[in-house]
Design an enzyme around this catalytic site. Structure first.
Site, short mmCIF file in Angstrom:
data_model
loop_
_atom_site.label_atom_id
_atom_site.label_comp_id
_atom_site.label_asym_id
_atom_site.label_seq_id
_atom_site.Cartn_x
_atom_site.Cartn_y
_atom_site.Cartn_z
CE LYS A 179 -1.15 2.57 2.79
NZ LYS A 179 -0.66 3.98 3.12
CB THR A 190 5.20 6.71 2.40
OG1 THR A 190 6.00 7.75 2.88
CG2 THR A 190 4.09 6.42 3.37
CG ASN A 402 -2.11 14.75 0.89
OD1 ASN A 402 -1.82 13.95 1.77
ND2 ASN A 402 -1.91 14.48 -0.40
CB SER A 407 -12.22 15.33 7.69
OG SER A 407 -11.93 15.36 6.31
#
Length: 407
Positions: A179, A190, A402, A407
């Site tokens: 992922k 990442t 981003n 939220s």
């Protein structure tokens, strides 16, 4: 070598699964994954170079140091990073919960997390779902797919693969999932990456193969210049293929190292193509550099340039931005010897020769750069160094994604 289905369940001896346990209240997607080996595995891993490391990284680094793993448990929706001692305790609890399913040592379990930084991990949700997670394990494509879904965050597509080849007249398989969509930059990109293989290999040689593969794949990937707190690439080798144990360099090691690198490059390309908000996969190929390290620095600088990425989004043949990025890369090269081409399935166009402008068709260049997969091909000189790096274009949607991630 041929590509096969099954992902992490393609090699012998592995099961995988994934469930929803409610780690992120605003989502109903699977958020808890497990990969399990029937037998103890030789294990190797590499982790983020960020000084700020998630609790899962600290715990897994300790557990993998023993060289043997049986399982990895991973969650999405919460990074369990910057959460203090409570975060360490939560990561250790995850390992204990998984270990209890199989009556194994918790130190034989690696832990991984991904999601929002700085929020306490709701361990109670994981504890309440652990039995269902164990029951979800399958030794097939369905188990692999469920585990893969459970580690995805802003990813919009699957990133996985599996290959097989023969070593010592035995069929050896390798499979993986990854992922990663944003906060991606060397070293490492990442990501959470889990790789399984049924090859028989020593810890020393598995470490060597993994470092070689990461250097030429994940460490040449960039989306946005940010390196995460949680990056993990983990390999477990069950030895179930029955080949003579690979304990030194030689033909068998070369075959396996090539197999691992091929899988890692496939996963790297998939992450670049799915960069947050991306519309294009960008491959930067450099030849003629003074060394492979110089070629790597050049290719990574160009792939990581925000201006180059923006030009790719707009299909603008602004080759000056390519030379500019090369110039601050830190690599040794002669600017007056540089040639630059843009290429895709629509064709290719030479836009710079010997470091200077040349006449070219802007219309042809725009057509080439309008494809979903494009290449920036650079001849840096007459040396023998070459390397490739991968990235994506920079779009309006990157900021949108981003801007409201929490939220």
């Amino acid at each position: 070598m041929k590509e096969i289905p099954g992902g992490v369940c393609a090699p012998k001896g592995f099961r995988a699964g994934g469930i929803w346990c409610g780690i992120k209240a605003s989502s109903r997607k699977r958020d808890l994954a497990l990969i399990y080996s029937e037998k103890p595995c030789t294990a190797s891993a590499m982790f983020t170079t960020n000084k700020v490391k998630a609790a899962s990284v600290l715990v897994s680094r300790e557990h993998v140091s023993g060289g043997v793993l049986r399982a990895v448990i991973a969650n999405s929706g919460n990074a369990n990073a910057c959460t203090g001692e409570a975060g360490i305790a939560a990561a250790k609890k995850m390992a204990e919960l998984a270990a209890d399913l199989f009556a194994i040592n918790p130190k034989e379990v690696a832990v991984a997390s991904t999601g929002v930084i700085g929020v306490p991990l709701p361990v109670a949700a994981i504890e309440s779902g652990i039995e269902s997670l164990g029951n979800s394990l399958k030794a097939d494509e369905a188990g692999h797919a469920a585990a893969l879904e459970a580690i995805m965050t802003t990813d919009t597509r699957r990133k996985d693969g599996a290959f097989e080849t023969d070593i010592d007249s035995k069929t050896v398989r390798i499979g993986g999932m990854v992922k990663g969509s944003g906060m991606i930059h060397p070293n490492m990109a990442t990501m959470l990456c889990f790789i399984t293989t049924d090859v028989s290999i020593t810890r020393e040689m598995l470490d060597k193969a993994l470092k070689m593969a990461v250097k030429r794949s994940f460490n040449r990937l960039t989306v946005d210049g940010d390196t995460s707190t949680n990056d993990t690439v983990l390999v477990m080798a069950s030895g179930e293929a029955g080949n003579a144990a690979i304990n030194s360099e030689g033909p068998a090691f070369t075959l396996f190292a090539g197999l691992l690198q091929s899988l890692c490059v496939k996963l790297t390309r998939a992450m670049a193509r799915d960069g947050e908000g991306a519309t294009k996969l960008v491959t930067v190929k450099v030849t003629g550099a003074a060394s492979e390290d110089d070629a790597e620095m050049l290719s990574k600088a160009v792939a990581g340039s925000s201006l180059v990425k923006a030009a790719c989004f707009g299909a603008d043949a602004n080759w000056g931005r390519v030379l500019c990025a090369m110039g601050y890369s830190g690599a040794e090269f002669d600017p007056s010897a540089v040639d630059v081409r843009f290429a895709s399935r629509a064709g290719e166009v030479l836009v710079c020769s010997s470091g200077s402008s040349i006449p070219f068709s802007e219309e042809t260049a725009k057509n080439v750069l309008s494809e979903e997969e494009i290449e920036i091909v650079i001849k840096a000189g007459t040396g023998k160094g070459d390397a490739a790096a991968w990235g994506c274009d920079l779009t309006y949607d990157y900021v949108k994604i981003n801007g409201d991630y929490r939220s």
